[in-house]
Design a protein around this motif. Structure first.
Motif, mmCIF file in Angstrom:
data_model
loop_
_atom_site.group_PDB
_atom_site.id
_atom_site.type_symbol
_atom_site.label_atom_id
_atom_site.label_comp_id
_atom_site.label_asym_id
_atom_site.label_seq_id
_atom_site.Cartn_x
_atom_site.Cartn_y
_atom_site.Cartn_z
ATOM 1 N N GLU A 32 51.538 81.939 63.741
ATOM 2 C CA GLU A 32 50.713 81.345 62.675
ATOM 3 C C GLU A 32 50.372 82.466 61.687
ATOM 4 N N TRP A 33 50.795 82.302 60.434
ATOM 5 C CA TRP A 33 50.642 83.351 59.434
ATOM 6 C C TRP A 33 49.603 82.965 58.382
ATOM 7 N N PRO A 34 48.810 83.943 57.896
ATOM 8 C CA PRO A 34 47.914 83.681 56.762
ATOM 9 C C PRO A 34 48.743 83.298 55.528
ATOM 10 N N GLU A 35 48.116 82.656 54.569
ATOM 11 C CA GLU A 35 48.814 82.133 53.396
ATOM 12 C C GLU A 35 49.636 83.187 52.658
ATOM 13 N N GLN A 36 49.063 84.371 52.389
ATOM 14 C CA GLN A 36 49.799 85.382 51.624
ATOM 15 C C GLN A 36 51.045 85.853 52.373
ATOM 16 N N TYR A 37 51.009 85.836 53.704
ATOM 17 C CA TYR A 37 52.177 86.196 54.491
ATOM 18 C C TYR A 37 53.225 85.083 54.431
ATOM 19 N N ARG A 38 52.790 83.836 54.490
ATOM 20 C CA ARG A 38 53.733 82.709 54.450
ATOM 21 C C ARG A 38 54.533 82.708 53.154
ATOM 22 N N GLU A 39 53.871 83.018 52.046
ATOM 23 C CA GLU A 39 54.566 83.068 50.762
ATOM 24 C C GLU A 39 55.659 84.136 50.777
ATOM 25 N N VAL A 40 55.348 85.307 51.314
ATOM 26 C CA VAL A 40 56.328 86.392 51.404
ATOM 27 C C VAL A 40 57.461 85.991 52.338
ATOM 28 N N LEU A 41 57.145 85.399 53.483
ATOM 29 C CA LEU A 41 58.170 85.009 54.442
ATOM 30 C C LEU A 41 59.110 83.952 53.869
ATOM 31 N N GLU A 42 58.592 83.034 53.066
ATOM 32 C CA GLU A 42 59.456 82.033 52.427
ATOM 33 C C GLU A 42 60.455 82.699 51.494
ATOM 34 N N GLU A 43 60.013 83.705 50.756
ATOM 35 C CA GLU A 43 60.916 84.454 49.878
ATOM 36 C C GLU A 43 61.938 85.244 50.703
ATOM 37 N N MET A 44 61.500 85.810 51.820
ATOM 38 C CA MET A 44 62.407 86.599 52.664
ATOM 39 C C MET A 44 63.470 85.731 53.326
ATOM 40 N N ARG A 45 63.161 84.466 53.488
ATOM 41 C CA ARG A 45 64.129 83.545 54.079
ATOM 42 C C ARG A 45 65.411 83.492 53.236
ATOM 43 N N GLY A 61 58.403 93.573 61.223
ATOM 44 C CA GLY A 61 57.002 93.348 60.928
ATOM 45 C C GLY A 61 56.723 93.504 59.453
ATOM 46 N N LEU A 62 55.528 93.108 59.056
ATOM 47 C CA LEU A 62 55.134 93.246 57.672
ATOM 48 C C LEU A 62 53.629 93.330 57.537
ATOM 49 N N GLU A 63 53.233 93.844 56.390
ATOM 50 C CA GLU A 63 51.826 93.942 56.038
ATOM 51 C C GLU A 63 51.707 93.563 54.570
ATOM 52 N N VAL A 64 50.841 92.618 54.268
ATOM 53 C CA VAL A 64 50.693 92.116 52.909
ATOM 54 C C VAL A 64 49.248 92.298 52.474
ATOM 55 N N THR A 65 49.058 92.993 51.360
ATOM 56 C CA THR A 65 47.742 93.076 50.731
ATOM 57 C C THR A 65 47.902 92.573 49.300
ATOM 58 N N GLU A 66 46.838 92.630 48.540
ATOM 59 C CA GLU A 66 46.867 92.084 47.183
ATOM 60 C C GLU A 66 47.971 92.685 46.318
ATOM 61 N N ASP A 67 48.152 94.020 46.381
ATOM 62 C CA ASP A 67 49.142 94.654 45.510
ATOM 63 C C ASP A 67 50.216 95.445 46.259
ATOM 64 N N THR A 68 50.221 95.378 47.588
ATOM 65 C CA THR A 68 51.166 96.178 48.365
ATOM 66 C C THR A 68 51.844 95.346 49.449
ATOM 67 N N LEU A 69 53.153 95.541 49.566
ATOM 68 C CA LEU A 69 53.943 94.929 50.634
ATOM 69 C C LEU A 69 54.583 96.053 51.432
#
Length: 111
Positions: free
Chosen positions: A9-22, A41-49
């Motif tokens: 289960e991913w937080p929203e900002q992670y889900r958006e990144v994962l959809e793009e990575m798909r 793995g990944l780490e997503v913040t407001e301005d950093t991936l």
């Protein structure tokens, strides 16, 4: 870093990144990097991936031949999709934490 596994289960900002990575294809398997197991793995913040990939950049078998081209293409695709488009800073690491791709937006100086 949040370890990637498909049914997490991913937080929203992670889900958006994962959809793009798909949409990023692993040239070796022909599957997305999510399905092929390349994403560790990944780490997503407001301005950093920050992205960790499942390979060791220092291993001889990864820096020679087709594997090196495949990983280079994956890193390039990640940068193309996310650097400046969605994030000011994008870092890609191997499993040992070695940085294999780095983009940092230059800060504009105030006049």
């Amino acid at each position: 870093m949040k370890v990637y596994y498909p049914n997490r289960e991913w937080p929203e900002q992670y889900r958006e990144v994962l959809e793009e990575m798909r949409e990023i294809t692993d040239p070796v398997t022909g599957e997305s990097i999510l399905e092929s197991g390349v994403l560790a793995g990944l780490e997503v913040t407001e301005d950093t991936l920050k992205v960790w990939l499942k390979f060791e950049s220092q291993a001889e078998y990864n820096i020679l031949g087709g594997a090196a081209m495949a990983y280079s293409r994956i890193v390039g695709n990640i940068m193309e999709k996310f650097a400046l488009v969605k994030f000011d800073n994008v870092y890609v690491y191997d499993l040992r934490g070695n940085i294999i791709g780095k983009f940092e937006a230059k800060k504009k100086k105030a006049l």
